[in-house]
Scaffold this motif. Structure first.
Motif, short mmCIF file in Angstrom:
data_model
loop_
_atom_site.label_atom_id
_atom_site.label_comp_id
_atom_site.label_asym_id
_atom_site.label_seq_id
_atom_site.Cartn_x
_atom_site.Cartn_y
_atom_site.Cartn_z
N GLY A 148 0.82 -1.19 0.00
CA GLY A 148 0.00 0.00 0.00
C GLY A 148 0.86 1.25 0.00
N TYR A 149 0.47 2.25 -0.81
CA TYR A 149 1.23 3.49 -0.86
C TYR A 149 0.97 4.33 0.38
CZ TYR A 149 2.36 2.43 -5.68
OH TYR A 149 2.85 1.81 -6.80
N ASP A 153 5.23 8.50 0.05
CA ASP A 153 5.72 7.96 -1.21
C ASP A 153 5.64 9.01 -2.32
OD1 ASP A 153 6.48 5.41 -0.35
OD2 ASP A 153 4.42 4.66 -0.48
N ALA A 154 6.42 8.78 -3.38
CA ALA A 154 6.51 9.74 -4.47
C ALA A 154 5.18 9.87 -5.21
CB ALA A 154 7.60 9.30 -5.45
N LYS A 308 -2.89 0.10 -4.23
CA LYS A 308 -3.47 0.00 -2.89
C LYS A 308 -2.95 1.14 -2.03
CE LYS A 308 -2.09 -4.16 -1.80
NZ LYS A 308 -1.97 -5.42 -1.03
N LEU A 309 -3.76 1.54 -1.06
CA LEU A 309 -3.38 2.60 -0.14
C LEU A 309 -3.11 2.05 1.25
CD1 LEU A 309 -5.92 5.46 -1.02
CD2 LEU A 309 -3.55 5.19 -1.80
N ASN A 310 -2.09 2.57 1.89
CA ASN A 310 -1.83 2.30 3.30
C ASN A 310 -2.49 3.42 4.10
OD1 ASN A 310 -0.52 2.59 5.91
ND2 ASN A 310 0.98 1.09 5.21
N CYS A 311 -3.45 3.06 4.95
CA CYS A 311 -4.24 4.06 5.69
C CYS A 311 -3.89 4.11 7.17
CB CYS A 311 -5.74 3.79 5.51
SG CYS A 311 -6.27 3.78 3.79
#
Length: 371
Positions: A148-149, A153-154, A308-311
């Motif tokens: 997950g981003y 992150d860029a 995917k997202l890191n939340c």
């Protein structure tokens, strides 16, 4: 509908401006804010689709709406100074990936300069204001990894749409450090990143759920390009709850000024296009999924795959997390369209009913924003 004390009741009787209010997410957000007792204002340049959720819910009669283009700095300054908002949620954008290929300049101008203009007006705004700048999960430079981003992150992208969203985030960062970071400032800003939302009332082109519902409502089989494509599906109310909770927390806690937050679904909500259409077809009483869709090999444009997202950051700072399970996501989305096409009900009341149901589920899960 009975008004509830949620999101700390910070929106009641406050002037809340939503740019892009005639769009899918904007219409849902305005409906929720009306339920929260806010005095809601909107800016958009057009009614983006036909049908339109904004029109079907009669929102023009329930809020103050301005037709204006976010690319027009002078007009934005005039309207925002006239409204004198306490909160701003900036959603106005060119949101369609496929359209960015045929209209790249318009996409960049709207998504980058539109965001710049909102921030520029707020730079000289002298009243206390909390502003949430909404971009997209596609702001990240997607290298197709399985992780997950995170917000650190860029940003960037290989296509025009992704690049425009990454650029909007860079503009946000620059404006924060140049103007909004100063201690004791009247305007607090944060950015929010989410994407791939579904829900009733979306009629945008080249999106699988709207394409599906249009076809089914006419008794047609929907054509799908990539049945095995996997997406992190989430209902529109999920990120909206994050935006509203972020607005509340930033209003109370100025240490969050300048921060960015991801709002995405749980990892287990990754399902293929084929899976979600089969599950939705059951809610539309199809006996055989082959009557609902067929696969075509027509790939119209490049679009990044796995994303995917890191939340964890939103969970850490204000305990935000998704509410709906996968089956309720399917139910909410399918049933809204079925009510619209088959029952011709009062869609404003029906939408408020889904919001109330969502609030109740969040309350049962003891989520912080419901207390």
């Amino acid at each position: 509908m009975e008004q509830k004390i949620i999101f700390g009741d910070v929106y009641r009787n406050k002037k809340v401006l939503v740019t892009g209010n005639t769009g899918f997410k904007g219409s849902w957000l305005c409906t929720w804010l009306i339920s929260l007792g806010a005095d809601v204002f909107g800016i958009s340049n057009a009614i983006p689709t036909n049908p339109s959720m904004f029109q079907e819910l009669g929102l023009a009669d329930k809020m103050k709406h301005y037709f204006a283009d976010v690319r027009d700095l002078g007009e934005m300054r005039k309207i925002i100074y006239e409204i004198e908002p306490d909160f701003v949620f900036h959603l106005a954008a060119q949101p369609i990936v496929s359209l960015s290929y045929s209209e790249p300049v318009d996409t960049i101008a709207t998504n980058v300069m539109g965001t710049t203009n909102v921030l520029e007006v707020l730079r000289n705004y002298t009243k206390p204001c909390t502003a949430i700048i909404i971009t997209s999960d596609k702001c990240y430079d997607n290298v197709e990894w399985i992780y997950g981003y995170k917000e650190t992150d860029a940003v960037g992208g290989k296509d025009i749409y992704s690049g425009s969203k990454g650029a909007a985030e860079l503009i946000f960062k620059c404006y924060y450090h140049s103007f909004f970071k100063k201690e004791g400032g009247t305007v607090q800003v944060a950015s929010a990143r989410a994407g791939n939302v579904i829900g009733g009332g979306d009629w945008a082109l080249d999106r699988i759920i709207p394409d599906c519902m249009r076809s089914w409502s006419e008794g047609k089989v929907v054509e799908i390009r990539s049945p095995k494509a996997t997406r992190p599906w989430q209902h529109v109310l999920e990120p909206l709850s994050g935006y509203l909770q972020l607005g509340e927390r930033l209003y109370r806690d100025h240490t969050l000024n300048g921060e960015s937050f991801n709002f995405g679904p749980k990892p287990e909500y990754n399902h293929t296009v084929q899976e979600i259409l089969e599950d939705m077809s059951l809610r539309w009483h199809f006996e055989n999924s082959k009557e609902a869709y067929q696969v075509t090999g027509d790939i119209k444009f490049y679009e990044a795959g796995l994303l995917k997202l890191n939340c964890d950051k939103a969970l850490f700072h204000f305990q935000w997390k998704p509410t709906l399970n996968y089956h309720t996501l399917i139910e909410y989305t399918s049933d809204w369209y079925y009510e619209f096409y088959k029952n011709s009900g009062n869609m404003f009341s029906y939408t408020q009913g889904q919001i109330e149901g969502y609030e109740n589920l969040a309350s049962q899960a003891h989520l912080v924003w419901t207390k």
